[in-house]
Design an enzyme around this catalytic site. Structure first.
Site, PDB file in Angstrom:
ATOM      1  N   LYS A 110       0.747  -1.280  -0.079  1.00 46.93           N
ATOM      2  CA  LYS A 110      -0.121   0.226  -0.139  1.00 46.93           C
ATOM      3  C   LYS A 110       1.320   1.034  -0.033  1.00 46.93           C
ATOM      4  O   LYS A 110       0.456   2.448  -0.474  1.00 46.93           O
ATOM      5  CB  LYS A 110      -0.933  -0.253   1.190  1.00 46.93           C
ATOM      6  CG  LYS A 110      -2.281  -1.060   1.474  1.00 46.93           C
ATOM      7  CD  LYS A 110      -2.890  -0.453   2.136  1.00 46.93           C
ATOM      8  CE  LYS A 110      -4.101  -1.218   1.958  1.00 46.93           C
ATOM      9  NZ  LYS A 110      -5.350  -1.470   2.914  1.00 46.93           N
TER      10      LYS A 110
ATOM     11  N   LYS B 299      -8.188  -8.737 -10.284  1.00 48.41           N
ATOM     12  CA  LYS B 299      -9.249  -9.384  -8.908  1.00 48.41           C
ATOM     13  C   LYS B 299      -9.934  -8.469  -9.914  1.00 48.41           C
ATOM     14  O   LYS B 299      -9.746  -7.437  -9.480  1.00 48.41           O
ATOM     15  CB  LYS B 299      -8.526  -9.276  -7.656  1.00 48.41           C
ATOM     16  CG  LYS B 299      -8.167 -10.184  -6.860  1.00 48.41           C
ATOM     17  CD  LYS B 299      -7.088 -10.004  -5.058  1.00 48.41           C
ATOM     18  CE  LYS B 299      -8.934 -10.143  -4.116  1.00 48.41           C
ATOM     19  NZ  LYS B 299      -7.842 -10.442  -2.837  1.00 48.41           N
TER      20      LYS B 299
ATOM     21  N   LYS C  68     -13.069  -2.138  -6.211  1.00 49.70           N
ATOM     22  CA  LYS C  68     -13.814  -1.650  -6.894  1.00 49.70           C
ATOM     23  C   LYS C  68     -13.272  -0.143  -7.050  1.00 49.70           C
ATOM     24  O   LYS C  68     -13.795   0.900  -7.708  1.00 49.70           O
ATOM     25  CB  LYS C  68     -14.402  -0.983  -4.966  1.00 49.70           C
ATOM     26  CG  LYS C  68     -12.750  -0.885  -4.325  1.00 49.70           C
ATOM     27  CD  LYS C  68     -13.397  -1.151  -3.268  1.00 49.70           C
ATOM     28  CE  LYS C  68     -12.246  -1.513  -1.704  1.00 49.70           C
ATOM     29  NZ  LYS C  68     -12.767  -2.124  -0.273  1.00 49.70           N
TER      30      LYS C  68
END
Ligand code: TRP
Length: 354
Positions: A115, A217, A220
């Site tokens: 991240k 994957k 969102k």
């Protein structure tokens, strides 16, 4: 020797729209676990600030996760559904855990590395300490079982390391105050205040991939809305997205091996299997040899029938948010009362006054 009372805890971040992958991978498990277990389900709004400080509509996002929980069938009376920031004891315990956890442990967290990206110096301190807050989320209720995806296993190992170090470092204080129970960890007897949390990763959780690219994957953050089925999509949108889903020109194989090297076909079969609660083998036994022109309409029917009660209820709950707000308020109060029991003892153990 004794055991901690079983308590299921899990959390979902209120960032971005929930999609089919979140539903099949997490929320559906939460629903199943409520039978016969004490469960606490939390919208982790404090975690939402770690990667992005300012959000357009954080309140709306928090409500929509709670609405997804309720619409999917989680009973907020039998269980506790609340948002993290309503219980400041999470942050209070996280501070103590920041002092228990070692920098070397945090440096090993692969999710932080992912991240934070290349410019780690610019990542927030909150993102770095994220796993310590996550440990506090669970342990402030002395939670024992945590349904999560594979990607969270390392964070749960860290939660166990933190619990263990707290138990050992404060062993004398814990005993003197009359808290804790005798458990065995591996072969070792330990007098423990905090339990060793266990992940609940039952079976191979379906990895739901993008409808536009079977190697990515479902996410969102994908710029194409056609790549995912959102939990707020209506029947028309669900149908359109499945009809437009990428496939290859061949029909469906009869054997599982025939899905190798065909990620899009594999994904649609996997979604069908998960929604129908069957195995991919069962699905291929039924549809092997058929074209996508036959399989896709069947998948549309199944997806719409399974999901529209949930998506419809979610939209209804989001139209007038007073019901959701009341659920979160009640859940917050009940969670706070339980967390305060732990924090009273923890303050005593570490030697704070009052
Ligand atoms: N880190 C989890 C995720 O990204 C969310 C989370 C925060 C969580 N606190 C938790 C999950 C406690 C389980 C238990 O999915």
């Amino acid at each position: 020797m004794s055991e901690f009372k079983k308590l299921v805890f899990s959390g979902v971040q209120p960032t971005g729209n929930l999609h089919l992958g979140n539903y099949l991978g997490a929320i559906r498990k939460f629903v199943a676990l409520q039978d016969g277990n004490d469960c606490i389900y939390c919208v982790v709004d404090m975690h939402a600030l770690t990667a992005q400080l300012v959000h357009d509509d954080l309140r709306g996002q928090i409500r929509s996760i709670a609405a997804a929980f309720i619409a999917s069938g989680i009973d907020p009376v039998k269980n506790i559904v609340f948002n993290q920031s309503a219980v400041p004891q999470h942050a209070e315990l996280a501070w103590i855990f920041n002092c228990v956890a070692r920098i070397g442990w945090m440096n090993r967290m692969t999710q932080f590395k992912d991240k934070a990206g290349k410019d780690r110096e610019q990542a927030s301190l909150g993102l770095y300490a994220y796993p310590s807050l996550m440990a506090a989320d669970i342990l402030v209720y002395r939670g024992t079982h945590v349904p999560v995806g594979d990607d969270q296993k390392q964070h749960l190992e860290l939660a166990r390391d933190i619990a263990m170090k707290f138990n050992l470092d404060y062993a004398e204080h814990i005993r003197k105050a009359g808290y804790g129970i005798d458990i065995t960890v591996g072969e070792e007897p330990v007098h423990a205040y905090f339990p060793m949390v266990e992940p609940l990763i039952d079976g191979p959780a379906p990895r739901v991939m993008s409808l536009r690219d079977g190697s990515k994957k479902m996410s969102k953050s994908d710029p194409s809305d056609l790549s995912r089925i959102n939990l707020m999509d209506d029947a028309d949108a669900i149908s359109k997205k499945i009809r437009k889903a990428k496939t290859d020109p061949d029909g469906l194989p009869s054997e599982i091996d025939g899905l190798k090297g065909r990620p899009e076909a594999d994904n649609l079969v996997g979604i069908y299997a998960a929604l129908a609660d069957k195995t991919k083998i069962d699905v291929l036994a039924e549809f092997g040899g058929q074209q996508f022109s036959v399989f896709k309409p069947a998948l549309v029917d199944l997806a719409v029938n399974t999901l529209s009660p949930i998506t419809g209820e979610m939209r209804r709950l989001m139209e007038d948010t007073s019901h959701i707000d009341a659920i979160l308020k009640d859940g917050g109060e009940r969670a706070r009362a339980r967390a305060e029991v732990t924090m009273n003892e923890v303050r005593d153990i570490v030697g704070f006054l009052g």
